[in-house]
Design a protein around this motif. Structure first.
Motif, mmCIF file in Angstrom:
data_model
loop_
_atom_site.group_PDB
_atom_site.id
_atom_site.type_symbol
_atom_site.label_atom_id
_atom_site.label_comp_id
_atom_site.label_asym_id
_atom_site.label_seq_id
_atom_site.Cartn_x
_atom_site.Cartn_y
_atom_site.Cartn_z
ATOM 1 N N CYS A 95 -3.911 -8.687 0.050
ATOM 2 C CA CYS A 95 -2.809 -9.683 -0.139
ATOM 3 C C CYS A 95 -1.340 -9.167 -0.271
ATOM 4 N N SER A 96 -1.108 -8.116 0.537
ATOM 5 C CA SER A 96 0.191 -7.458 0.463
ATOM 6 C C SER A 96 1.363 -8.111 1.121
ATOM 7 N N ALA A 97 2.570 -8.065 0.671
ATOM 8 C CA ALA A 97 3.581 -8.620 1.043
ATOM 9 C C ALA A 97 4.433 -7.589 2.024
ATOM 10 N N ARG A 98 4.067 -6.286 2.016
ATOM 11 C CA ARG A 98 4.739 -5.433 2.218
ATOM 12 C C ARG A 98 4.682 -5.315 4.059
ATOM 13 N N PRO A 99 5.636 -4.919 4.783
ATOM 14 C CA PRO A 99 5.607 -4.763 6.095
ATOM 15 C C PRO A 99 4.356 -4.076 6.691
ATOM 16 N N HIS A 100 3.927 -4.488 7.939
ATOM 17 C CA HIS A 100 3.026 -3.666 8.495
ATOM 18 C C HIS A 100 3.105 -2.221 8.454
ATOM 19 N N SER A 101 4.375 -1.894 8.917
ATOM 20 C CA SER A 101 4.551 -0.204 9.063
ATOM 21 C C SER A 101 4.531 0.523 7.840
ATOM 22 N N ASP A 102 5.028 -0.066 6.682
ATOM 23 C CA ASP A 102 4.910 0.526 5.299
ATOM 24 C C ASP A 102 3.309 0.820 5.155
ATOM 25 N N LEU A 103 2.612 -0.213 5.342
ATOM 26 C CA LEU A 103 1.182 -0.229 4.992
ATOM 27 C C LEU A 103 0.596 0.950 6.037
ATOM 28 N N CYS A 104 1.110 0.907 7.073
ATOM 29 C CA CYS A 104 0.441 2.009 7.913
ATOM 30 C C CYS A 104 0.894 3.522 7.637
ATOM 31 N N ASP A 105 2.123 3.528 6.902
ATOM 32 C CA ASP A 105 2.272 4.860 6.463
ATOM 33 C C ASP A 105 1.593 5.432 5.214
ATOM 34 N N VAL A 106 1.340 4.408 4.260
ATOM 35 C CA VAL A 106 0.538 4.492 3.178
ATOM 36 C C VAL A 106 -0.899 5.059 3.676
ATOM 37 N N LEU A 135 1.594 10.612 -0.750
ATOM 38 C CA LEU A 135 0.525 10.119 -1.019
ATOM 39 C C LEU A 135 0.549 9.258 -2.090
ATOM 40 N N ASP A 136 -0.047 8.316 -2.224
ATOM 41 C CA ASP A 136 -0.370 7.320 -3.210
ATOM 42 C C ASP A 136 -1.542 7.852 -4.159
ATOM 43 N N GLU A 137 -1.249 8.473 -5.229
ATOM 44 C CA GLU A 137 -2.286 9.108 -5.868
ATOM 45 C C GLU A 137 -3.401 8.256 -6.506
ATOM 46 N N LYS A 138 -3.086 7.185 -6.741
ATOM 47 C CA LYS A 138 -4.103 6.431 -7.689
ATOM 48 C C LYS A 138 -4.834 5.645 -6.460
ATOM 49 N N LEU A 139 -4.354 5.417 -5.085
ATOM 50 C CA LEU A 139 -5.079 4.829 -4.050
ATOM 51 C C LEU A 139 -6.033 6.003 -3.441
ATOM 52 N N PHE A 140 -5.429 7.361 -3.370
ATOM 53 C CA PHE A 140 -6.150 8.201 -3.210
ATOM 54 C C PHE A 140 -7.542 8.825 -4.225
ATOM 55 N N ALA A 141 -7.248 8.524 -5.424
ATOM 56 C CA ALA A 141 -8.165 8.749 -6.475
ATOM 57 C C ALA A 141 -9.555 7.980 -5.965
#
Length: 160
Positions: A95-106, A135-141
């Protein structure tokens, strides 16, 4: 190749579009296991396909989509002589409101982090992944925890 019945078993959830990170384990007939790390989603199309879609394209014959097949060919390995296991984690960002390109980078940063962690753990990874997004450290964990059962040597790798 002699005709026989082959088996493919998968959960329907792998058909969902979205951002996913995946690892192929490839065991050539005469060789040690190899790995390929990838993700779904790209900036150019603005769409994220399902991991099942990527799975089939990776071993297909379209030179624009079959990166895994090309890596195997470059190594002198015939894909038809290998055993494949495909592990996918996702879908991410429900349910992210972030743009597709930002989510692609993450997702690209997660892909790179996983490839680096596998290499650091002693796994042979065929492809190199480039990404400058932090790197998103929490998501990577969470990702690493999800893959530890399949790749136990990830447990000792903490340099993120």
């Amino acid at each position: 190749m002699k005709a026989k019945v082959y088996h493919l078993d998968f959960e329907g959830a792998i058909l969902a579009r979205g951002f996913w990170v995946y690892v192929w384990k490839i065991v050539p007939r005469d060789g040690d296991p190899l790995h390929y790390v990838g993700k779904t989603g790209d900036k150019a199309s603005g769409v994220s396909q399902s991991p099942f879609d990527r799975l089939s394209k990776h071993v297909g014959h379209n030179k624009h989509n079959n990166a895994l097949r090309r890596h195997l060919s470059k190594a002198g390995i015939d894909p038809a002589t290998c055993r494949f296991t495909f592990h996918a984690w996702g879908p991410l960002f429900h349910c992210s409101a972030r743009p597709h390109s930002d989510l692609c980078d993450v997702t690209s940063a997660l892909e790179k982090g996983l490839a680096d962690a596998l290499v650091a753990g002693g796994y042979s990874v065929m492809n190199s992944v480039s990404c400058r997004t932090p790197l998103d450290e929490k998501l990577f964990a969470d990702l690493r925890s999800a893959f530890i059962k399949q790749f136990p040597k990830l447990a000792g790798w903490t340099d993120i």
